[in-house]
Design an enzyme around this catalytic site. Sequence first.
Site, PDB file in Angstrom:
ATOM      1  N   GLY A   1     -20.224  46.138  69.525  1.00 38.67           N
ATOM      2  CA  GLY A   1     -19.639  47.197  70.340  1.00 38.67           C
ATOM      3  C   GLY A   1     -18.185  47.504  70.033  1.00 38.67           C
ATOM      4  O   GLY A   1     -17.489  48.067  70.879  1.00 38.67           O
TER       5      GLY A   1
ATOM      6  N   MET B   1     -19.697  59.314  74.114  1.00 37.34           N
ATOM      7  CA  MET B   1     -19.287  58.948  72.758  1.00 37.34           C
ATOM      8  C   MET B   1     -20.307  59.426  71.721  1.00 37.34           C
ATOM      9  O   MET B   1     -19.943  59.868  70.634  1.00 37.34           O
ATOM     10  CB  MET B   1     -19.073  57.443  72.670  1.00 37.34           C
ATOM     11  CG  MET B   1     -17.867  56.965  73.458  1.00 37.34           C
ATOM     12  SD  MET B   1     -17.512  55.220  73.200  1.00 37.34           S
ATOM     13  CE  MET B   1     -17.068  55.202  71.475  1.00 37.34           C
TER      14      MET B   1
ATOM     15  N   TRP C   1     -17.108  51.160  70.360  1.00 40.40           N
ATOM     16  CA  TRP C   1     -17.019  51.508  71.776  1.00 40.40           C
ATOM     17  C   TRP C   1     -15.680  51.073  72.362  1.00 40.40           C
ATOM     18  O   TRP C   1     -14.951  51.844  72.983  1.00 40.40           O
ATOM     19  CB  TRP C   1     -18.188  50.843  72.496  1.00 40.40           C
ATOM     20  CG  TRP C   1     -18.321  51.139  73.956  1.00 40.40           C
ATOM     21  CD1 TRP C   1     -17.844  52.218  74.636  1.00 40.40           C
ATOM     22  CD2 TRP C   1     -19.002  50.332  74.917  1.00 40.40           C
ATOM     23  NE1 TRP C   1     -18.184  52.139  75.975  1.00 40.40           N
ATOM     24  CE2 TRP C   1     -18.896  50.996  76.161  1.00 40.40           C
ATOM     25  CE3 TRP C   1     -19.699  49.124  74.850  1.00 40.40           C
ATOM     26  CZ2 TRP C   1     -19.459  50.477  77.338  1.00 40.40           C
ATOM     27  CZ3 TRP C   1     -20.270  48.619  76.008  1.00 40.40           C
ATOM     28  CH2 TRP C   1     -20.145  49.284  77.235  1.00 40.40           C
TER      29      TRP C   1
ATOM     30  N   HIS D   1     -13.792  42.517  62.035  1.00 36.95           N
ATOM     31  CA  HIS D   1     -15.007  41.705  62.184  1.00 36.95           C
ATOM     32  C   HIS D   1     -14.790  40.313  61.590  1.00 36.95           C
ATOM     33  O   HIS D   1     -15.734  39.518  61.536  1.00 36.95           O
ATOM     34  CB  HIS D   1     -16.182  42.357  61.433  1.00 36.95           C
ATOM     35  CG  HIS D   1     -16.585  43.699  61.975  1.00 36.95           C
ATOM     36  ND1 HIS D   1     -16.790  43.947  63.310  1.00 36.95           N
ATOM     37  CD2 HIS D   1     -16.847  44.870  61.332  1.00 36.95           C
ATOM     38  CE1 HIS D   1     -17.160  45.207  63.475  1.00 36.95           C
ATOM     39  NE2 HIS D   1     -17.187  45.791  62.289  1.00 36.95           N
TER      40      HIS D   1
ATOM     41  N   LYS E   1     -28.431  53.435  70.224  1.00 41.12           N
ATOM     42  CA  LYS E   1     -29.050  53.413  71.550  1.00 41.12           C
ATOM     43  C   LYS E   1     -28.123  52.829  72.616  1.00 41.12           C
ATOM     44  O   LYS E   1     -28.075  53.287  73.739  1.00 41.12           O
ATOM     45  CB  LYS E   1     -30.357  52.602  71.517  1.00 41.12           C
ATOM     46  CG  LYS E   1     -31.467  53.278  70.734  1.00 41.12           C
ATOM     47  CD  LYS E   1     -32.729  52.430  70.703  1.00 41.12           C
ATOM     48  CE  LYS E   1     -33.432  52.415  72.042  1.00 41.12           C
ATOM     49  NZ  LYS E   1     -34.730  51.701  71.962  1.00 41.12           N
TER      50      LYS E   1
ATOM     51  N   SER F   1     -29.774  45.285  66.677  1.00 42.28           N
ATOM     52  CA  SER F   1     -28.875  46.402  66.393  1.00 42.28           C
ATOM     53  C   SER F   1     -28.392  46.363  64.941  1.00 42.28           C
ATOM     54  O   SER F   1     -28.337  47.399  64.267  1.00 42.28           O
ATOM     55  CB  SER F   1     -27.680  46.370  67.351  1.00 42.28           C
ATOM     56  OG  SER F   1     -26.833  47.478  67.149  1.00 42.28           O
TER      57      SER F   1
ATOM     58  N   SER G   1     -15.643  57.003  78.137  1.00 41.68           N
ATOM     59  CA  SER G   1     -16.181  56.018  77.200  1.00 41.68           C
ATOM     60  C   SER G   1     -17.635  55.663  77.488  1.00 41.68           C
ATOM     61  O   SER G   1     -18.128  54.629  77.031  1.00 41.68           O
ATOM     62  CB  SER G   1     -15.332  54.731  77.233  1.00 41.68           C
ATOM     63  OG  SER G   1     -15.375  54.131  78.522  1.00 41.68           O
TER      64      SER G   1
END
Length: 310
Positions: free
Chosen positions: A63, A249, A66, A125, A267, A155, A244
Site C-alpha cells: 500500500g 485514487m 496509497w 521497499h 482492487k 496482490s 485518499s
Amino acid sequence: MTVTEYLDKALADSEKAAPEDLVFSHKGILYPFTFCNPETFQVLDSFEVRSDDVILAGYPKNGTNWLDQILNDLVITAAKYTEEEMNERINIGNELSVFLRLEFGDPEKFKRMKELPSRRIIITHLPPQVLPKSIFKSKAKILLLVRNPKDTAVSYFHFHNNMPPLPSFNSWNEYFTAFMHGKLCWGSYFDYLIEWNKHIDDENVMMITYEEMKENRASGVKRIAEFFGLLLTEEQLQAVAERSSFQAMKANAQKTHGAFGNVLFRKGDVNDWKKLFNEDQNQEMDKTFEEHLASTKLGAKIKYEVYCKT
C-alpha cells in the site's frame, strides 16, 4: 521528467527486454533493471537524509502508493502552500528528474536530491540493512507500512504478471513457491519484516497496517499526521482521508501514474487471498508465519489470526 513520463518510459523499455534481462541481484536480493540500477546501489550510502525528511517504508504491494498520496496531501495541507509555491516544488522535481523512490533511478540522483526543498517525501521497499546509514543516524521519522502476508502474496502475484518490468509466472502455484522462498523482486516478505522488527521500538519508527487503514482511514490519517508533527484541523484531516479513498485514487490513477495506474490500483481488498490459496498453501504460510513472525512485536500487530485464518 514527470512521474507519469518516467513510468511510461519504464513500461516501454521493459517490453523490449528479454526475460533474463529483467532483474539483477544485490546482496542476494533481486531488483528490476527497469527501475533500479546496480550502480545506484553502490552509492546508496552517499545519500544524505535530513532530519525533517518524511520516509515511508513498505514491502511491495503493501500500500505504499496509497500512503504516498496521503503523506503528500498531509504535507501540502499543513504547509499551506499557495498554488504558485506548489507548482514551483513540482517543477523543481521534474527538472531534476527525481522520482522519489529511494532505490529507483541513476546513481547521480542523490546529488540532485540535495536541491529538493524540504520536506522531502521518500518512499522505499528496501529492508533496513540495505538502507543508507544516514536514515537511522539522522533520526528522520520512518513510517513502516505492513500488510498481512496472504493478501500481500496475492496482490504481488497479479502485479508481477501485469507489469512487463517484472518476471511473470505461468501459474499461481509456481508464483507461490517463489514468494515463500523470497525469489521475487525485493526479496522475501518474511526476511523483510524480521529485519524491520529489530527497529520496532525505535522512537523515530511508527508502524501502521494496511488493514487498520482500510478499517478506519480517518483515524490512520490522524495518527500519521501526529507522528510527523503535521498540524491540521479536524476538517482538513477528514478532507485528506476522503481524497485518499481507493475509489478516488483509482479514478485519478491515469493522471498520477500514467499507463501503470490500472496495475497499481487493482482492487485494494482485504481477504482477497481466499480466492487463490489452497489448503496446503494455507498450512505452509501459517507454519512459516508461526516460525518467523508470530512471536515478534511486529508480527502481533499484523493480527494474523483475524486476517489470515479461514
